[in-house]
Design an enzyme around this catalytic site. Structure first.
Site, mmCIF file in Angstrom:
data_model
loop_
_atom_site.group_PDB
_atom_site.id
_atom_site.type_symbol
_atom_site.label_atom_id
_atom_site.label_comp_id
_atom_site.label_asym_id
_atom_site.label_seq_id
_atom_site.Cartn_x
_atom_site.Cartn_y
_atom_site.Cartn_z
ATOM 1 N N CYS A 186 1.032 -1.086 0.058
ATOM 2 C CA CYS A 186 0.035 0.044 0.074
ATOM 3 C C CYS A 186 1.131 1.450 0.413
ATOM 4 O O CYS A 186 1.041 1.637 0.966
ATOM 5 C CB CYS A 186 -0.652 -0.076 0.809
ATOM 6 S SG CYS A 186 -1.580 1.320 1.229
ATOM 7 N N CYS A 195 -0.631 4.361 2.449
ATOM 8 C CA CYS A 195 -0.964 4.412 3.647
ATOM 9 C C CYS A 195 -0.234 2.850 3.818
ATOM 10 O O CYS A 195 0.881 2.618 3.804
ATOM 11 C CB CYS A 195 -2.224 4.743 4.604
ATOM 12 S SG CYS A 195 -3.324 4.388 3.512
ATOM 13 N N SER A 196 -1.185 2.134 4.852
ATOM 14 C CA SER A 196 -0.639 0.932 5.095
ATOM 15 C C SER A 196 -1.677 -0.288 5.040
ATOM 16 O O SER A 196 -2.249 -1.339 6.195
ATOM 17 C CB SER A 196 0.046 0.046 6.374
ATOM 18 O OG SER A 196 -0.905 1.182 7.569
ATOM 19 N N CYS A 197 -2.516 -0.151 3.547
ATOM 20 C CA CYS A 197 -3.851 -1.781 3.729
ATOM 21 C C CYS A 197 -3.359 -2.287 3.878
ATOM 22 O O CYS A 197 -2.512 -3.037 3.146
ATOM 23 C CB CYS A 197 -4.491 -1.044 2.032
ATOM 24 S SG CYS A 197 -5.272 0.710 2.964
#
Lengths: 102, 108, 212
Positions: C118, C121-123
């Site tokens: 991702c 962000c950090s999905c």
């Protein structure tokens, strides 16, 4: 809601923000695919628009979400890998426009 | 805040356009500290209650200065964003968070 | 907030005080988190104890849940097809509640190796695999995995042959991805439990390849 594109369709990610996004602060289309040509890999159905959800809105109208596939060698100059390598990004319909055969 | 359509946010780092994160992927892992789990849980519950969407969380992080974005740890960024959203929605009054932090530090 | 500042009223504000040897307890970060929780409890948004219960729930979500799903898909061709077609329903067959996650399964084959990142962000499929690893959230991984995936994979010890396509998935929006690794040779006849034991978290992100 109907999807504008189908799997296999050639599409272009718009380079600038479409009208719906003007003034919206939160965009989920990464810069590195803007203006790039790709192919619809799969239609994932309608989702609420994050550009509205980010600012306390309801994210309506919904936007159809696609998985769009790009050749890596096209995205990155000097890509160090075989020509068959690809990248897929989730892109909402209002960020896509059709590519008409020349 | 004014938004320049051409401006790329620091969070939009795919392809390492700033040539800033070109080093090896750091592989050290840590077990979350209790406070990190606490922030994660608060955020999950607020999401479930419809009080902060994932996109509001993300936007709150994207609004951080580049310096803070680079400096703060993951759950510190989350804390900032949750507080920001709660203040926007009037759930936390202006100044209340700083006052609570000061009070807790007084107990330390 | 009548009790604020009372030095002798320590227990009042922490209904589930961590053990006294938690080295982070008095850190600025921990105090900020506590302040946020207390304000939300005082506002009636969060019930006392609600955060602690959510922490327990999240602690219960581990990569082994994803590994069980992968092992079932390896062992049962009909389940495999259901996992690809309707991943959320397939996971629920194993008692996994994805809590609204739109899971999308990408399968490694003889011709494609999938890897997830991702960049924005950090999905991550937290409801299936738990909290993402530090490296997944690192700026180096987020920056580099899209532009030089083979170099990043090599850092993880994964060498993908040139004849196999590397397909990077930038998880930018509503989907959360599970990589279904290829079942390694030499695992014929293994039980699901034995198969699950070789499916690591990283294999389900695409930065590792299971081996018998």
């Amino acid at each position: 809601m109907g999807a504008r594109f189908r799997p296999g369709d050639r599409v272009r990610v718009v380079a600038a923000r479409p009208a719906i996004s003007v003034g919206r602060a939160h965009i989920r289309t990464p810069h590195y695919v803007r203006g790039q040509d790709g192919m619809v890999a799969e239609v994932m159905g309608p989702f609420r628009n994050p550009e509205g959800l980010a600012t306390g809105g309801d994210g309506l109208p919904m936007q159809v979400l696609y998985r769009v596939r790009f050749p890596q060698a096209q995205l990155w100059q000097g890509y160090e890998g075989p020509a068959k390598d690809t990248l897929e990004v989730e892109i909402y319909e209002h960020w896509l426009e059709p590519i008409h055969a020349a | 805040m004014s938004e320049n359509p051409e401006r790329r946010g620091m969070h939009d780092m795919g392809g390492d356009p700033d040539h800033r994160w070109s080093g090896p992927v750091p592989r050290a892992e840590h077990v979350l500290a209790p406070w990190e789990k606490e922030v994660d849980a608060i955020r999950t519950l607020l999401g479930r209650k419809g009080l902060q969407t994932a996109d509001e969380l993300r936007l709150g992080i994207e609004k951080l200065s580049g310096e803070d974005y680079a400096r703060l740890s993951y759950y510190e960024r989350w804390t900032r964003s949750v507080v920001h959203t709660m203040e926007l929605k009037g759930i936390i009054a202006p100044g209340a968070f700083a006052a609570k932090v000061a009070a807790l530090k007084g107990q330390r | 907030m009548p009790h604020d500042g009372h030095d002798h009223d320590h227990g009042h504000d922490h209904d589930h005080a961590p053990p006294p040897d938690d080295p982070s307890f008095s850190s600025d970060q921990a105090i900020a988190a506590r302040a946020l929780r207390l304000l939300l409890e005082e506002a009636g948004i969060l019930a006392p104890g609600e955060v602690a219960r959510q922490i327990d729930r999240m602690d219960g979500i581990q990569p082994s849940m994803g590994a069980a799903v992968v092992a079932r898909a390896w062992a049962d061709p009909a389940f495999h097809d259901r996992l690809i077609a309707t991943p959320v329903a397939a996971c629920s067959e194993l008692g996994v509640d994805l809590q609204g996650t739109h899971l999308h399964v990408v399968e490694n084959t003889a011709s494609v190796h999938n890897v997830i990142v991702c960049t924005l962000c950090s999905c991550y499929p937290k409801m299936l695999l738990g909290i993402p690893p530090d490296w997944y959230k690192s700026y180096e991984y987020r920056s580099r995995a899209v532009i030089e995936p083979r170099a990043v994979l090599a850092e993880f010890g994964v060498a993908v042959p040139e004849e196999i396509e590397v397909r990077v998935h930038d998880s930018t929006a509503d989907l959360r991805y599970l990589v279904l690794p290829a079942r390694p040779a030499g695992t014929e006849g293994w039980s699901e439990e034995k198969l699950a034991a070789i499916v690591t978290r990283d294999a389900m992100i695409g930065t590792a390849i299971p081996s018998a």
